[in-house]
Structures are given as C-alpha cells and as structure tokens.
Enzyme design. Sequence first.
Site, short mmCIF file in Angstrom:
data_model
loop_
_atom_site.label_atom_id
_atom_site.label_comp_id
_atom_site.label_asym_id
_atom_site.label_seq_id
_atom_site.Cartn_x
_atom_site.Cartn_y
_atom_site.Cartn_z
N HIS A 20 -32.68 78.67 -89.54
CA HIS A 20 -31.81 77.94 -90.47
C HIS A 20 -32.38 76.55 -90.75
O HIS A 20 -32.43 76.11 -91.91
CB HIS A 20 -30.41 77.82 -89.89
CG HIS A 20 -29.68 79.12 -89.82
ND1 HIS A 20 -28.56 79.41 -90.56
CD2 HIS A 20 -29.93 80.22 -89.07
CE1 HIS A 20 -28.15 80.63 -90.30
NE2 HIS A 20 -28.96 81.15 -89.38
N ASP A 118 -23.92 75.19 -93.45
CA ASP A 118 -23.69 76.63 -93.40
C ASP A 118 -22.59 77.01 -92.40
O ASP A 118 -21.54 77.50 -92.79
CB ASP A 118 -24.98 77.42 -93.15
CG ASP A 118 -25.82 76.90 -92.01
OD1 ASP A 118 -25.38 75.98 -91.30
OD2 ASP A 118 -26.94 77.42 -91.80
#
Length: 289
Positions: A20, A118
Amino acid sequence: MSSNTSLFHVAMYPWFALGHLTSFLHISNKLAERGHKISFLMPKNTIPRLSHFNLHPHLIFFVPITVPHVDGLPLGSETTSDLPNYSKHSLLMTAMDLTEPVIETCLKHLKPHMVFFDFTHWLPALACKLGIKALHYCTISPATVGYLISPERKLLLEKNSLTEADLINPPPSFPPSSTIRLHPHEARELATAAVKNYGNGGISFVERQLISFASCHAVVFKTCREMEGPYCDYLERQMRKQVFLAGPVLPDTPLRSKLEEKWVTWLGSFKPKTVIFCAFGSECFLKNN
C-alpha cells in the site's frame, strides 16, 4: 499546468503495508510530475526503506509518524512486513487507529487541499472537520469492491447474517456481463472478514471499508476503463459519488536503486536465461517444507 493556482497540496496516509505504501508513492510520483506537492505520512523507520521510490524529492516530502505500541505486537513493528503472520494485522490496525490525534495535528499544520487514504475509516470525518477533501485511494479492484458493497450484501451485513453461501455468486444487481465467481475458500475468508473485529472500535474489516466508501468525497482506483469500465459505472451508481481512474501508476523511468551485491554475485554465477524469477507478493510467507 498553466499556473501555480492550478496546483494542489496532497497528503497521503496509506495502510501500514509495503504494498500500500509503495502504491501510494507511485501515484505521488505521478502527481508530482504535474507539479503538485505531496506530504507523505509514513512510519518513521520505514521511510529509508522506500525513499528510493521518491522520484521527485523536491515535491514529495515524507512526514515521519511514530507508530504507538499495542500489546501483542512485536516491539518496533511499523508495517505488516514486520509481523510474523496475518493474525497480528488487526493489532497493527489498532496502532494506526491510535494515531488519529497525531494525524489531526499534522493536517492542521500542513493544510493540504486533499488527503488520500484507504483503511483509516475515521479520516474522512476528520478531514471534513478541517475543510479538507478525503479521497479513498483503493488498491483493491472495482470488481472486488462492487462484489462486496451491493445493496444485497449491505442488507445481509446489517442483519449480521452474511454467510459464505451468500458470497459464492455475484449479487443480482451486478453487471449482467460479469462472469466473476468466488471459490469456496475466498467466500469463506470474505464472510469471516465481515464479522471479525479489525483494529480499534469493535468493527470488522468489511465495515471499515463500507464506512470509508460512504464517507469519503470521491474514490480513486488504480485501473482504467478499458479493463473494468462496467464495474466502475456500477460503483458510481451504488455509491452515488464520483469514481476517478488513475490508470497505470508505475514510474516511466528506472528507479534510482541498485541490486544488493549478494544478489549480483549470486545471479552472476548462472548462465544467461537460466534463472526464473517468481514474485509471490510482499505478504507471502513460504514454508521451508
């Protein structure tokens, strides 16, 4: 850009996993190519591990974040790669949730126009309070997200009755052209993620995602319309908000990093075209047997 008035200051705060963090840094490079300034909030000891991916150090600035310790986490853990197995991820998510006051202070000081996030479902409300736009930069594909957030799935989640059998086939509202089906083990894992607590606050991973999608200003996917157009349209209808497609975000130029000497020596001991490289992902832990 024709003038500086068109430029943005963007903050980044991704989930503490190298996949990520790297994806967010790739899109940061693309934004910096266009002159935008990036403040990248990252665990402080992880910054040296990823700094070589920063292709625009005059525009992308790392903001070190101290990760709070949570009982059960190995001391010094900052990312999922520091953990022995997946069972500890929820504790790391708890640690990330505990950074909320620090993130609020950072955003107040930085004053970005928008923040990309996120897994931190609390960030949109925090950003809204500060007058900052919150964009959910989703590293999961639109097809996968659409499979999960359909009205039929939400209803079952609200009744706490979502089962493995409910997830094998796509929801009735899914694009009719879709041929996506889940394997039993995939449906089982997704059903578990819908009920098992993940991080602070007593909510599951699936609930965390649903809150993030519902409360953000817009959603950004790392895909293109040619690949997943019907699913992007489906999500815009279901979420009633704009979906932006970032397309490929890998750098166009070689990264400024060198292969470690031990691997140069090892590879040099083989004849050309006799070594096969297999990448299983940054979260795959292989057993010796």
